[in-house]
Design a protein around this motif. Sequence first.
Motif, PDB file in Angstrom:
ATOM      1  N   ARG A  74       1.519   0.149   0.154  1.00 48.25           N
ATOM      2  CA  ARG A  74       0.468   1.106  -0.180  1.00 48.25           C
ATOM      3  C   ARG A  74       0.902   1.903  -1.409  1.00 48.25           C
ATOM      4  O   ARG A  74       2.097   2.079  -1.647  1.00 48.25           O
ATOM      5  CB  ARG A  74       0.200   2.012   1.012  1.00 48.25           C
ATOM      6  N   PHE A  75      -0.081   2.393  -2.163  1.00 51.37           N
ATOM      7  CA  PHE A  75       0.218   3.212  -3.332  1.00 51.37           C
ATOM      8  C   PHE A  75      -0.903   4.226  -3.554  1.00 51.37           C
ATOM      9  O   PHE A  75      -1.948   4.153  -2.906  1.00 51.37           O
ATOM     10  CB  PHE A  75       0.452   2.338  -4.577  1.00 51.37           C
ATOM     11  N   ASP A  78      -1.413   6.334  -0.590  1.00 49.13           N
ATOM     12  CA  ASP A  78      -1.712   5.354   0.464  1.00 49.13           C
ATOM     13  C   ASP A  78      -3.162   4.875   0.472  1.00 49.13           C
ATOM     14  O   ASP A  78      -3.597   4.225   1.419  1.00 49.13           O
ATOM     15  CB  ASP A  78      -1.345   5.898   1.852  1.00 49.13           C
ATOM     16  N   HIS A 113       1.931  -7.247 -10.404  1.00 49.26           N
ATOM     17  CA  HIS A 113       1.491  -7.073  -9.021  1.00 49.26           C
ATOM     18  C   HIS A 113       0.087  -7.647  -8.871  1.00 49.26           C
ATOM     19  O   HIS A 113      -0.596  -7.902  -9.854  1.00 49.26           O
ATOM     20  CB  HIS A 113       1.499  -5.590  -8.624  1.00 49.26           C
ATOM     21  N   THR A 115      -3.352  -6.534  -6.925  1.00 48.11           N
ATOM     22  CA  THR A 115      -3.990  -5.451  -6.181  1.00 48.11           C
ATOM     23  C   THR A 115      -4.857  -6.042  -5.069  1.00 48.11           C
ATOM     24  O   THR A 115      -5.711  -6.889  -5.318  1.00 48.11           O
ATOM     25  CB  THR A 115      -4.841  -4.573  -7.116  1.00 48.11           C
TER      26      THR A 115
END
Length: 174
Positions: A74-75, A78, A113, A115
């Motif tokens: 999570r980023f 969150d 990354h 998403t």
Amino acid sequence: MNLKRIQLTLFVEEKDSAAIEQVRSTFNPEQYHLIKSHVTLCRENELTEMDKVIQNILSLDQDTIKIKFGAAVRFLNDIGVLMPAIGANEHFHSVRKLILKGIIDDPAIQEPHITLIHPRNGNCTDEIFEEIKKIRLPNSLGFNKISLIEQVNGCKWKALNEFELPGINRVYPF
């Protein structure tokens, strides 16, 4: 006023994307409809001299860009979820540097990354994250094509051009 954004992107091949797209379509359908699963290679602020960028892409003599991925995390408080690349990703960074050569000679490090839930139009909860953790996502992907993509006024991203890796097998659909 037309708001245009462009990027260089590595789309996940269809044969490798089923689990990723399952997560995206279930938990972030708006983003799923805007763009397929991908790794951003270069962002619009880096693509200031497009003729030079394309010349640099055409000069690439690189093979498949391979990226290993870790477990989903999570980023952004969150809200979002992504699959982070793990390891040094030297090939990814070297391709970025070659593409931006003569434009940005020391480009910022961009961590590759994918998403899964974009915080712009999705929201991860603890329950959703527990569901995502149960899905077996790929831990390694290869990318054979660089796509130049554009988004106008927040609509669906469209491919403007595609460049096959390595060298000479280029695709020019537009």
